[in-house]
Design a protein around this motif. Structure first.
Motif, PDB file in Angstrom:
ATOM      1  N   ILE A   1       0.974  -1.598   0.030  1.00 17.42           N
ATOM      2  CA  ILE A   1      -0.168   0.222   0.122  1.00 17.42           C
ATOM      3  C   ILE A   1       0.702   1.022  -0.336  1.00 17.42           C
ATOM      4  N   LEU A   2       2.288   1.148   1.223  1.00 17.73           N
ATOM      5  CA  LEU A   2       2.741   2.357   0.818  1.00 17.73           C
ATOM      6  C   LEU A   2       3.518   2.471  -0.022  1.00 17.73           C
ATOM      7  N   GLY A   3       3.707   1.065  -0.724  1.00 17.28           N
ATOM      8  CA  GLY A   3       4.490   1.547  -2.560  1.00 17.28           C
ATOM      9  C   GLY A   3       4.589   2.134  -3.501  1.00 17.28           C
ATOM     10  N   LEU A   4       2.798   1.809  -3.908  1.00 12.76           N
ATOM     11  CA  LEU A   4       1.464   2.678  -4.406  1.00 12.76           C
ATOM     12  C   LEU A   4       1.812   3.100  -4.340  1.00 12.76           C
ATOM     13  N   ALA A   5       1.263   4.506  -3.193  1.00 15.13           N
ATOM     14  CA  ALA A   5       1.182   5.436  -2.757  1.00 15.13           C
ATOM     15  C   ALA A   5       2.357   5.889  -3.447  1.00 15.13           C
ATOM     16  N   ALA A   6       3.312   5.389  -3.430  1.00 14.17           N
ATOM     17  CA  ALA A   6       5.398   5.985  -3.385  1.00 14.17           C
ATOM     18  C   ALA A   6       4.996   6.197  -5.077  1.00 14.17           C
ATOM     19  N   ALA A   7       4.494   5.194  -5.732  1.00 14.74           N
ATOM     20  CA  ALA A   7       4.817   4.608  -6.909  1.00 14.74           C
ATOM     21  C   ALA A   7       3.484   6.108  -7.820  1.00 14.74           C
TER      22      ALA A   7
END
Lengths: 413, 436
Positions: free
Chosen positions: B377-383
């Motif tokens: 979830i964090l990674g997608l937000a960052a992407a």
């Protein structure tokens, strides 16, 4: 000193035999290191390439240029008159050095690409170029350096509308395109066919550098990134784009002022300004995103591998507490014990790094072929391998220190 | 079983550092793999699963071997010219067909307080809506008569209907586009095929087309294409010249529900190409292709190479994380050899020990999966922050993703833990008891 040299020589034997007992664990560490080297070297070579790609000079005075797009809401009857009025207004604004009506510019993303011919009835094209329009104010606005020949004169400029394309007989090319077409370097004064297949245009000027509008690092444009020509046209249409160059440091104040002034002149339009810095940011957003992602994953890879070494080595230290105690009791110094674990790790890491270098090269060959990524220099893989040796030594430091602190008395229990 | 679970938890708590290392290694690996996988799935997803094998993009070699289309790998033009498009529109060989392109129009809201704005407008025939299963909130598609009469009608999307009419039923009301009055005939409900397969020229992952008007109207009003127009040789500059030229700039789609329809259309297309060669319009050897949606997306390389590289990297990363976890698991289980020896000596079978260790491994995998999900979830937000607004709509996690993440994590951890577990089960009771 003289005592330590034979000691460390002697240690390889016991280390190898103990590694034999911990085959699975050592193999795991070596495999991790190999894979890490493989991916790290490739990731970093992509990072390196994208960073250098996205920082190529465009040949224009980026820091002091902005673009204004004007879109008519209702249909306009006399677009040529409006372009003239707009340009007069922009050039008269305080802080503005010069302005012109453009048709695309470096990093804009889209524009007009055209084939270039040296003969009128040539079957296959010589090369491809980006086409920009500019009037006699173009070079001054862009801030691009003319290295040979001359600028356009006012009487060479023609208005170019969507329904009307006058013929021109002069153009300005970049040094790169000139050399591609005339490798001897005598492009000035030569005739080429760009806009039309029948009427040649004569090269009257050569600019040092003017990047094409396409910024993708792969695909047909990436190999001809500095092929550009300027044609002496002033585009007139419902949509007009202007480039404006300001005196250094006045961009932030002139940009909104220019927009307000144009709207006051004619409110039947939608205006949008963008500084070249914003254009650059959006043009290379994908490249920079990729760089950040690759760096994040690379750091994570290093951390995971490092902690993996810490964990396994700690386990080995715990397993061998008794043997370490015995060695200490038999006269081995703390340094000897430390060195033992450090040498052990160095052996494992070296095997992993060597395999990793091979893996990195193989992976790169595949990635180059499948995904049009840049070829990696072999020294990047070697650097990755050396980095992993250092990481291994750092990771093993804490468990080795713990091993060295095991008291000799442990052996007697 | 419950007892084993308790044992596992207790043993994991005892070795907190090792457990944390393992769980985070698996979590980070799963997080990275899931993030890229989600992005990849969204980008390479089937935008119209019910019909992707029934919709086809015909292609024809409309320019000679010396002027290949540089955008495609086989040099075949990926867009068509107006003359071919019109000929194909006349043909009765397909159930439904449309030619389409995008243009920019200015939209002037009825409320004078609202500023006029420019929007991308999709231009198509009435079949567009039925072919692509476009859902309507109000009204529906325009009629064939509208197509024939170049009628000033418009279909709005929900988003633009909210802006212009406050989300009310606007069918029958009028909208000002480029200073002309258009009558609203329908409002599209939420519809966002990703990627926008029917026209990959303008940001295939961006926001959807917000207004749609008849193709015939757009041609009549000489609306220019937003996208590339590729010409060879001498062409005039006027819009009428463009329509006569062999400049390629249009998308063409046909719906062929059955294999018989496909065969029939393929034959029609190759006959058409042969005819063009015969009458000298395309004097070179004819070639045509008929690709369905999936084939089309693969052919046009809609997923950028960067995404493929990231997938590769993240799965390499996952492998490293799992190797890591396997090593740590081995360390952990072997450090308990004494305890296992005691259990074996007290009569526990190898299978029982194996089972106990497996449960412990499973718990680690499960925790790693949960952590991985959080990181995804964090990674997608960052992407999303990195690659920008074009991708906003496309990256989301659904229930299936939860399952994939947890499943991936547990399975991978169990595989990684297989050898360590097997080793643990091999512990000889007598040997371990002898050793202090």
């Amino acid at each position: 000193m003289s005592k330590q040299v034979p000691m460390s020589k002697l240690e390889i034997g016991p280390i190898l035999s103990s590694l034999g007992r911990n085959k699975f664990g050592s193999m795991l560490i070596a495999a991790q290191i190999a894979i890490t080297v493989g991916f790290l070297a490739n990731a970093l070579s992509i990072v390196e390439f994208r960073l250098s790609w996205s920082s190529r000079p465009t040949g224009i005075d980026e820091a002091n240029i902005f673009s204004i797009r004007s879109d008519s809401v209702d249909h306009h009857t006399d677009t040529a008159a409006r372009v003239s009025a707009d340009l007069a207004l922009l050039r008269g604004l305080p802080g503005v050095i010069d302005a012109f009506a453009d048709y695309s510019y470096p990093m804009a993303g889209g524009g007009w690409g055209s084939s270039v011919h040296l003969q009128p009835d040539q079957a296959t094209q010589t090369t491809t170029t980006a086409i920009y329009f500019a009037d006699e104010h173009g070079l001054r606005t862009l801030g691009t350096r003319l290295i040979a020949g001359r600028n356009f004169t006012a009487d060479e400029i023609r208005d170019r509308a969507e329904s009307d394309s006058p013929i021109t007989s002069v153009l300005i090319v970049t040094k790169a395109l000139g050399l591609k077409l005339f490798p001897a370097g005598d492009a000035l004064g030569k005739d080429i066919y760009v806009d039309s297949d029948e009427h040649p245009e004569r090269i009257v000027g050569i600019v040092e550098r003017l990047q094409a509008f396409d910024t993708r690092s792969s695909g047909p444009w990436s190999t001809i990134a500095e092929h550009s020509v300027l044609l002496p046209y002033r585009p007139v249409a419902e949509r007009s784009d202007y480039l404006v160059r300001v005196q250094p440091g006045r961009l932030d104040s002139v940009m909104p002022a220019a927009q307000q002034a144009l709207f006051a002149l004619d409110s039947n339009r939608i205006l949008r300004t963008r500084s070249m810095a914003q254009v650059r940011e959006s043009a290379y957003r994908g490249d920079h995103g990729l760089v950040v992602l690759l760096l994040c994953v690379s750091v994570a890879l290093l951390l995971v591998t490092g902690f993996g070494i810490v964990g396994l080595t700690s386990h080995w230290v715990a397993q061998r507490r008794r043997q370490i105690g015995i060695r200490r009791a038999l006269g081995a110094t703390r340094g000897d014990i430390m060195r033992y674990f450090q040498t052990e790790n160095l052996l494992i890491a070296a095997v992993g790094a060597l395999i990793g270098i091979g893996f990195a090269v193989a992976l790169n060959l595949w990635v180059v072929r499948e995904f049009e990524m840049p070829r990696m220099e072999i020294d990047r893989a070697v650097a990755g391998g050396i980095l992993m040796l250092i990481l291994g030594q750092l990771a093993v430091l804490w468990p080795a220190l713990r091993a060295a602190s095991i008291p000799p008395a442990l052996a007697t229990r | 079983m419950r007892y084993y679970l308790e044992l596992a938890l207790r043993s994991l708590r005892r070795n907190a550092v090792l457990t944390t290392l393992m769980v985070s290694a698996i979590g980070v690996g799963v997080g990275a793999a899931m993030t890229t996988l989600t992005v990849f799935r969204a980008m390479s997803g089937d935008p119209i699963p019910e019909k992707s094998t029934q919709l086809f993009a015909p292609q024809i070699r409309s320019r000679g071997p010396n002027n290949p289309d540089r955008e495609s790998e086989d040099g075949l033009p990926t867009t068509v010219n107006y003359v071919d498009a019109m000929a194909w529109m006349q043909s009765p060989s397909a159930k439904r067909k449309t030619v389409t392109y995008a243009t920019w129009l200015s939209v002037r809201p009825a409320d004078p307080k609202q500023q006029p704005f420019k929007k991308i407008v999709r231009v198509a025939y009435k079949d567009f809506f039925a072919m692509f299963d476009v859902p309507f909130q109000y009204g529906g598609a325009w009629t064939q008569a509208d197509d024939e009469n170049r009628a000033a009608v418009v279909v709005l999307t929900r988003a633009i209907n909210d802006v212009l009419f406050g989300g009310s039923n606007s069918v029958g009301k009028t909208a000002r586009l480029d200073n002309e009055t258009y009558t609203v005939v329908g409002v599209i409900d939420n519809w966002l095929p990703i990627p926008r397969f029917y026209d990959l020229q303008t940001t295939p992952f961006g926001e959807s087309d917000q207004l749609l008007i008849p193709f015939t109207r757009a041609i009549d009003r000489q609306m220019t294409v937003s996208g590339s127009t590729s010409c060879t040789g001498e062409t005039g500059a006027t819009f009428a010249d463009l329509l006569k030229s062999n400049c390629i700039w249009l998308q063409f789609w046909v719906e062929l529900p059955t294999p018989q329809d496909f065969e029939k259309y393929r034959l029609y297309l190759s006959n058409y190409a042969a005819e063009q060669q015969h009458n000298g319009r395309y004097p070179w050897p004819p070639r045509t292709e008929l690709r369905n949606v999936r084939e089309w997306l693969a052919y046009r390389h809609v997923v950028p190479n960067e995404v493929n590289v990231l997938i590769l990297l993240s799965f390499g990363f996952l492998v490293v994380c799992l190797l890591n976890a396997a090593g740590l698991l081995l360390a952990k289980l072997m450090s308990r050899a004494g305890e296992i020896g005691v259990r074996r000596a007290l009569g526990a079978s190898r299978a029982a020990v194996f089972c106990q260790c497996l449960i412990e491994t499973g718990v680690v995998g499960l925790s790693g999966g949960l952590l991985g999900l959080l990181l995804t979830i964090l990674g997608l937000a960052a992407a999303r922050a990195l690659v920008g607004a074009d991708f906003v709509a496309l990256m989301h996690l659904d229930v299936a993703d939860l399952g994939i993440a947890i499943g991936l994590s547990v399975t991978a951890t169990l595989i990684a833990g297989l050898y360590p577990t097997w080793r643990a089960a091999q512990v000889q009771p007598a040997w371990q008891l002898k050793s202090p």
